[in-house]
Design an enzyme around this catalytic site. Structure first.
Site, PDB file in Angstrom:
ATOM      1  N   LYS A   1       8.179  -1.017   7.074  1.00  0.00           N
ATOM      2  CA  LYS A   1       6.973  -1.497   6.425  1.00  0.00           C
ATOM      3  C   LYS A   1       7.255  -2.881   5.826  1.00  0.00           C
ATOM      4  O   LYS A   1       8.431  -3.157   5.561  1.00  0.00           O
ATOM      5  CB  LYS A   1       6.463  -0.538   5.350  1.00  0.00           C
ATOM      6  CG  LYS A   1       7.501  -0.032   4.352  1.00  0.00           C
ATOM      7  CD  LYS A   1       8.353  -0.989   3.591  1.00  0.00           C
ATOM      8  CE  LYS A   1       7.698  -1.945   2.641  1.00  0.00           C
ATOM      9  NZ  LYS A   1       8.707  -2.874   2.008  1.00  0.00           N
TER      10      LYS A   1
ATOM     11  N   TYR B   1       3.484  -0.024  -1.496  1.00  0.00           N
ATOM     12  CA  TYR B   1       3.802   1.361  -1.903  1.00  0.00           C
ATOM     13  C   TYR B   1       2.683   1.908  -2.787  1.00  0.00           C
ATOM     14  O   TYR B   1       2.302   3.076  -2.677  1.00  0.00           O
ATOM     15  CB  TYR B   1       5.128   1.414  -2.673  1.00  0.00           C
ATOM     16  CG  TYR B   1       6.351   1.253  -1.793  1.00  0.00           C
ATOM     17  CD1 TYR B   1       6.940   2.355  -1.182  1.00  0.00           C
ATOM     18  CD2 TYR B   1       6.919   0.006  -1.578  1.00  0.00           C
ATOM     19  CE1 TYR B   1       8.055   2.214  -0.378  1.00  0.00           C
ATOM     20  CE2 TYR B   1       8.041  -0.149  -0.781  1.00  0.00           C
ATOM     21  CZ  TYR B   1       8.603   0.967  -0.174  1.00  0.00           C
ATOM     22  OH  TYR B   1       9.709   0.819   0.632  1.00  0.00           O
TER      23      TYR B   1
END
Ligand code: NAD
Length: 363
Positions: free
Chosen positions: A127, A211
């Site tokens: 990511k 996140y």
């Protein structure tokens, strides 16, 4: 389109996953080619793979031959399976490689995913999925066309306490969910590739704010319908000439839940989420670290919980690799496929758009 119920079903099933894997250890192990020997590869993912029963490291792509040879020796990888970036496409000729793990700067994920798919390999990409929505769409299309699986390495989606928090948000333990606060940031050192737009795509929002964004989506089980954001550069030390220093954003979900999030490269502003319901709350602080997580809750039943999470590094990475390998072995869709990374990237672009225009945007 997946519903909140589907999400909860997969989440509940996921909590059973490690014991299921261990009960039926597969005969064949998925062979991974590690692309990029940086911090996340060397310190987390590769030790994580070593803890699995269904995965092994069979090849390495690196620009540093010495480092690659030392790492290969550590994991029993043949020196003939070390590639430099100029020979990346040669992975097509190595039948031991089932999948690549891409741990390069964000701006390189798309190119290396597309080339891996063309080489006939499944892809686990770190990511954020890429720098832009367009790149994410190219990655999804390339893997679809090559009939290869694509998973984005959202490790928290494989962490038991995060899954427990999701459950608590939905089973009435804290009443009805009303709002979420989430923050993740740190003080970045000068000279990091993360401070260059071409390699990073953006600042802390791309790197660690993601996140918080992802957590708000899995805690609610919903997609936001509007958001408003602002960003700032305050530190005068020259680090933030290409990317932002701070981003603050609010998201409204169809149920009425509101989330408020912050991320920063200019301060250690926090590492937590707190989901508040009509009859209690659930919190993780720290929430997004590799280990040392802490879980707190005040439940409607009158129970107060405050407990460290026994989940030492690199267990999150072991579960993540276990899951992707299992998906390949059993021809199943990963829990965090390319489409999941694409959804976050669409929201990230909307957050930047709102911050630039200084007004709310519908999403
Ligand atoms: P890093 O700087 O430690 O490693 C980057 C690797 O890419 C190095 O091996 C470097 O040699 C290689 N590289 C190849 N071309 C490069 C170039 N032009 N410029 C810079 N490096 C180049 O970075 P990292 O912290 O390991 O992050 C790598 C990826 O992993 C990023 O996408 C990051 O967002 C992601 N990440 C994920 C987590 C997680 O918990 N899932 C944690 C940290 C990083």
């Amino acid at each position: 389109m997946s519903t909140r119920r589907d999400f909860l079903k997969t989440t509940a099933a996921a909590t059973l996953l490690p014991s299921v894997i261990r009960a039926q250890a597969p005969a064949r192990k998925i062979g991974y080619c590690i692309v990029g020997l940086g911090r996340i590869s060397l310190n987390q993912f590769m030790p994580g793979i070593a803890g699995t029963q269904n995965s092994r490291i069979v090849a390495i792509v690196s620009g540093h031959r010495d480092k690659a040879e030392k790492t290969a020796a550590l994991y029993g990888v043949s020196t003939s399976a070390i590639y430099d970036y100029g020979h990346y496409d040669d992975i097509a000729k190595n039948p031991d490689i089932d999948a690549v793990y891409i741990a390069l700067p964000n701006g390189m994920h798309a190119e290396y995913t597309v080339r891996a798919a063309r080489a006939g390999k499944h892809v686990l990409s770190e990511k954020p999925m890429a720098n832009t929505v367009r790149e994410c769409e190219q990655m999804v299309a390339a893997c679809k066309q090559a009939q290869r699986k694509l998973m984005i390495a959202y490790r928290c989606r494989y962490q038991g306490t995060h899954l427990r928090a999701v459950q608590i948000c939905h089973d009435g333990s804290i009443g009805d969910l009303r709002f979420i606060e989430a923050t993740f940031g740190f003080n970045i050192a000068k000279g990091e590739w993360r401070l260059t737009k071409k390699l990073a795509g953006g600042g802390p929002l791309m790197d660690v704010g993601i996140y918080c964004l992802n957590a708000c989506r899995y805690l609610t089980g919903e997609e936001p319908r509007s958001l408003s954001a602002s960003s700032s550069v305050v530190s005068p030390d020259g680090r933030f000439t290409e990317v932002e220093e701070n981003v603050f954003w609010n998201m409204r979900f169809p149920s009425g839940v509101v989330a408020t999030c912050a991320t920063s490269y200019g301060s250690n502003c926090g590492n937590f989420f707190k989901a508040v319901g009509t009859k209690g709350w659930v919190q993780m602080d720290p929430a997004y670290s590799y280990d040392g997580l802490r879980f707190k809750a005040h439940l409607a039943a009158g129970l107060d919980i405050d407990t460290p999470v026994d989940d030492a590094s690199p267990k999150q990475f072991t579960r993540e690799a276990d899951h992707f390998s299992q998906c390949i072995l059993e021809n199943k869709d990963p829990r965090t496929p390319g489409e999941e990374g694409l959804r976050d990237m669409k929201l990230i672009e909307a957050i930047y758009k709102s911050a630039t225009a200084d007004k709310p945007v519908a999403v």
